[in-house]
Design a protein around this motif. Sequence first.
Motif, PDB file in Angstrom:
ATOM      1  N   ALA A  30       0.848  -1.205   0.000  1.00  0.00           N
ATOM      2  CA  ALA A  30       0.000   0.000   0.000  1.00  0.00           C
ATOM      3  C   ALA A  30       0.879   1.250   0.000  1.00  0.00           C
ATOM      4  O   ALA A  30       1.725   1.418   0.875  1.00  0.00           O
ATOM      5  N   GLY A  31       0.700   2.086  -0.994  1.00  0.00           N
ATOM      6  CA  GLY A  31       1.452   3.337  -1.062  1.00  0.00           C
ATOM      7  C   GLY A  31       2.849   3.199  -1.641  1.00  0.00           C
ATOM      8  O   GLY A  31       3.574   4.183  -1.784  1.00  0.00           O
ATOM      9  N   TYR A  32       3.240   1.976  -1.999  1.00  0.00           N
ATOM     10  CA  TYR A  32       4.591   1.735  -2.505  1.00  0.00           C
ATOM     11  C   TYR A  32       4.687   2.129  -3.977  1.00  0.00           C
ATOM     12  O   TYR A  32       3.768   1.862  -4.746  1.00  0.00           O
ATOM     13  N   SER A  33       5.807   2.746  -4.368  1.00  0.00           N
ATOM     14  CA  SER A  33       5.882   3.172  -5.769  1.00  0.00           C
ATOM     15  C   SER A  33       7.231   2.933  -6.450  1.00  0.00           C
ATOM     16  O   SER A  33       7.343   3.117  -7.648  1.00  0.00           O
ATOM     17  N   ASP A  34       8.254   2.515  -5.695  1.00  0.00           N
ATOM     18  CA  ASP A  34       9.584   2.367  -6.313  1.00  0.00           C
ATOM     19  C   ASP A  34       9.755   0.943  -6.865  1.00  0.00           C
ATOM     20  O   ASP A  34      10.445   0.100  -6.290  1.00  0.00           O
ATOM     21  N   TRP A  35       9.106   0.702  -7.991  1.00  0.00           N
ATOM     22  CA  TRP A  35       9.005  -0.666  -8.504  1.00  0.00           C
ATOM     23  C   TRP A  35      10.328  -1.230  -8.971  1.00  0.00           C
ATOM     24  O   TRP A  35      10.531  -2.436  -8.954  1.00  0.00           O
ATOM     25  N   ASN A  36      11.252  -0.387  -9.390  1.00  0.00           N
ATOM     26  CA  ASN A  36      12.543  -0.900  -9.852  1.00  0.00           C
ATOM     27  C   ASN A  36      13.327  -1.573  -8.741  1.00  0.00           C
ATOM     28  O   ASN A  36      14.136  -2.463  -8.988  1.00  0.00           O
ATOM     29  N   SER A  37      13.120  -1.114  -7.518  1.00  0.00           N
ATOM     30  CA  SER A  37      13.956  -1.644  -6.436  1.00  0.00           C
ATOM     31  C   SER A  37      13.300  -2.806  -5.699  1.00  0.00           C
ATOM     32  O   SER A  37      13.937  -3.461  -4.886  1.00  0.00           O
ATOM     33  N   LEU A  38      12.047  -3.091  -5.998  1.00  0.00           N
ATOM     34  CA  LEU A  38      11.319  -4.103  -5.216  1.00  0.00           C
ATOM     35  C   LEU A  38      11.720  -5.535  -5.565  1.00  0.00           C
ATOM     36  O   LEU A  38      11.856  -5.898  -6.731  1.00  0.00           O
ATOM     37  N   ILE A  39      11.901  -6.348  -4.520  1.00  0.00           N
ATOM     38  CA  ILE A  39      11.997  -7.803  -4.675  1.00  0.00           C
ATOM     39  C   ILE A  39      10.913  -8.400  -3.784  1.00  0.00           C
ATOM     40  O   ILE A  39      10.751  -7.985  -2.628  1.00  0.00           O
ATOM     41  N   VAL A  40      10.149  -9.325  -4.323  1.00  0.00           N
ATOM     42  CA  VAL A  40       9.093 -10.002  -3.550  1.00  0.00           C
ATOM     43  C   VAL A  40       9.579 -11.401  -3.224  1.00  0.00           C
ATOM     44  O   VAL A  40      10.219 -12.052  -4.056  1.00  0.00           O
ATOM     45  N   ALA A  41       9.305 -11.862  -2.002  1.00  0.00           N
ATOM     46  CA  ALA A  41       9.676 -13.240  -1.638  1.00  0.00           C
ATOM     47  C   ALA A  41       8.439 -13.981  -1.145  1.00  0.00           C
ATOM     48  O   ALA A  41       7.901 -13.651  -0.075  1.00  0.00           O
ATOM     49  N   TYR A  42       7.999 -14.939  -1.945  1.00  0.00           N
ATOM     50  CA  TYR A  42       6.893 -15.804  -1.512  1.00  0.00           C
ATOM     51  C   TYR A  42       7.462 -16.905  -0.630  1.00  0.00           C
ATOM     52  O   TYR A  42       8.263 -17.729  -1.081  1.00  0.00           O
ATOM     53  N   GLU A  43       7.065 -16.900   0.633  1.00  0.00           N
ATOM     54  CA  GLU A  43       7.581 -17.876   1.590  1.00  0.00           C
ATOM     55  C   GLU A  43       6.428 -18.495   2.371  1.00  0.00           C
ATOM     56  O   GLU A  43       5.963 -17.913   3.367  1.00  0.00           O
ATOM     57  N   PRO A  44       5.956 -19.660   1.943  1.00  0.00           N
ATOM     58  CA  PRO A  44       4.886 -20.299   2.706  1.00  0.00           C
ATOM     59  C   PRO A  44       5.389 -20.679   4.098  1.00  0.00           C
ATOM     60  O   PRO A  44       6.458 -21.281   4.227  1.00  0.00           O
ATOM     61  N   VAL A  45       4.644 -20.267   5.118  1.00  0.00           N
ATOM     62  CA  VAL A  45       5.102 -20.448   6.501  1.00  0.00           C
ATOM     63  C   VAL A  45       5.358 -21.925   6.804  1.00  0.00           C
ATOM     64  O   VAL A  45       6.306 -22.272   7.513  1.00  0.00           O
ATOM     65  N   TRP A  46       4.558 -22.789   6.210  1.00  0.00           N
ATOM     66  CA  TRP A  46       4.672 -24.222   6.472  1.00  0.00           C
ATOM     67  C   TRP A  46       5.939 -24.831   5.874  1.00  0.00           C
ATOM     68  O   TRP A  46       6.313 -25.954   6.224  1.00  0.00           O
ATOM     69  N   ALA A  47       6.599 -24.100   5.003  1.00  0.00           N
ATOM     70  CA  ALA A  47       7.818 -24.626   4.369  1.00  0.00           C
ATOM     71  C   ALA A  47       9.088 -24.064   4.992  1.00  0.00           C
ATOM     72  O   ALA A  47      10.181 -24.525   4.679  1.00  0.00           O
ATOM     73  N   ILE A  48       8.950 -23.071   5.868  1.00  0.00           N
ATOM     74  CA  ILE A  48      10.136 -22.408   6.419  1.00  0.00           C
ATOM     75  C   ILE A  48      10.737 -23.222   7.554  1.00  0.00           C
ATOM     76  O   ILE A  48      10.061 -23.495   8.555  1.00  0.00           O
ATOM     77  N   GLY A  49      11.978 -23.636   7.363  1.00  0.00           N
ATOM     78  CA  GLY A  49      12.696 -24.341   8.412  1.00  0.00           C
ATOM     79  C   GLY A  49      12.181 -25.742   8.695  1.00  0.00           C
ATOM     80  O   GLY A  49      12.557 -26.366   9.686  1.00  0.00           O
ATOM     81  N   THR A  50      11.325 -26.253   7.834  1.00  0.00           N
ATOM     82  CA  THR A  50      10.710 -27.558   8.087  1.00  0.00           C
ATOM     83  C   THR A  50      11.352 -28.675   7.286  1.00  0.00           C
ATOM     84  O   THR A  50      11.088 -29.847   7.533  1.00  0.00           O
ATOM     85  N   GLY A  51      12.158 -28.326   6.282  1.00  0.00           N
ATOM     86  CA  GLY A  51      12.682 -29.348   5.385  1.00  0.00           C
ATOM     87  C   GLY A  51      11.663 -29.773   4.333  1.00  0.00           C
ATOM     88  O   GLY A  51      11.956 -30.608   3.480  1.00  0.00           O
ATOM     89  N   GLU A  52      10.465 -29.208   4.399  1.00  0.00           N
ATOM     90  CA  GLU A  52       9.391 -29.533   3.447  1.00  0.00           C
ATOM     91  C   GLU A  52       9.172 -28.351   2.522  1.00  0.00           C
ATOM     92  O   GLU A  52       8.278 -27.528   2.762  1.00  0.00           O
ATOM     93  N   ALA A  53       9.976 -28.250   1.479  1.00  0.00           N
ATOM     94  CA  ALA A  53       9.791 -27.144   0.537  1.00  0.00           C
ATOM     95  C   ALA A  53       8.482 -27.325  -0.225  1.00  0.00           C
ATOM     96  O   ALA A  53       7.977 -28.452  -0.365  1.00  0.00           O
ATOM     97  N   ALA A  54       7.935 -26.227  -0.701  1.00  0.00           N
ATOM     98  CA  ALA A  54       6.808 -26.323  -1.645  1.00  0.00           C
ATOM     99  C   ALA A  54       7.294 -27.064  -2.882  1.00  0.00           C
ATOM    100  O   ALA A  54       8.489 -27.045  -3.199  1.00  0.00           O
TER     101      ALA A  54
END
Length: 251
Positions: free
Chosen positions: A153-177
């Motif tokens: 919301a309100g963000y506008s500097d699109w050149n600098s943005l990196i998005v990271a999709y990280e499903p909580v159930w896959a973090i640190g569990t050894g069970e990647a998506a």
Amino acid sequence: MASRIPVIAGNWKMNTDLESGINLVKEIVALSNAVSGVDKIVCPPFISISSVAQSASGSTVQVGSQNVSANSDGAFTGEVSTSMLRGLVSHAIVGHSERRALNGETSEQVAAKAIAAAEAGISPILCIGEDLSVRKAGNAATFVADQLEASLAGYSDWNSLIVAYEPVWAIGTGEAATSEQAQEMTAVCREVVRKLAPDAADSVRVLYGGSVNSGNVAELLTQPDIDGALVGGASLKADEFSKLIAAAGSK
Ligand code: PGA
């Protein structure tokens, strides 16, 4: 489609001390400095950023923070501002699920952090992802789309943005998506960007995170909307992290 340089970012979380952090980055530089075609980022704890940045200086390994304050200065005990980080980091992780869950960070606050970072010339690595109950209920795509939109919301500097999709159930569990699940959701993220900034959607990098290692990275990177990985556990071992960098460098 715009060609996007892949990103391998290591989130060291609350691991390493000053000495082991310096050693770790030196080993990563030794193993990976010459690999081209990939942006390499390590995100040490705040206390080590300055020393790690000094050790990485002159190399192709960039340094990021794991968080940043949305406020510029003042009575915010324990917080770190963008002006303190400027010159030391190129990137800042914002909205990691651990901060959302353990520190109660809202998407509104995450958006403010992303904006503050970008205004200081620091690229936000903005994390979103559903937990297991949301996935089991079949609501992962809607949840992630809503969470990402609220966090932008309100963000506008699109050149600098990196998005990271990280499903909580896959973090640190050894069970990647699976690569199919990760592709589906990174595509959802890209469509959210397309809705907010149509011209930026094909150039914004979207990463996958959650139990990425040298055994699954190649398969994940074959997916068209996955532009790299945000890595926790496997970023703490120089040889393993360097294998991820090598895999992304040849994407
Ligand atoms: P993991 O963590 O690679 O240990 O699953 C990923 C993250 O939290 O960014």
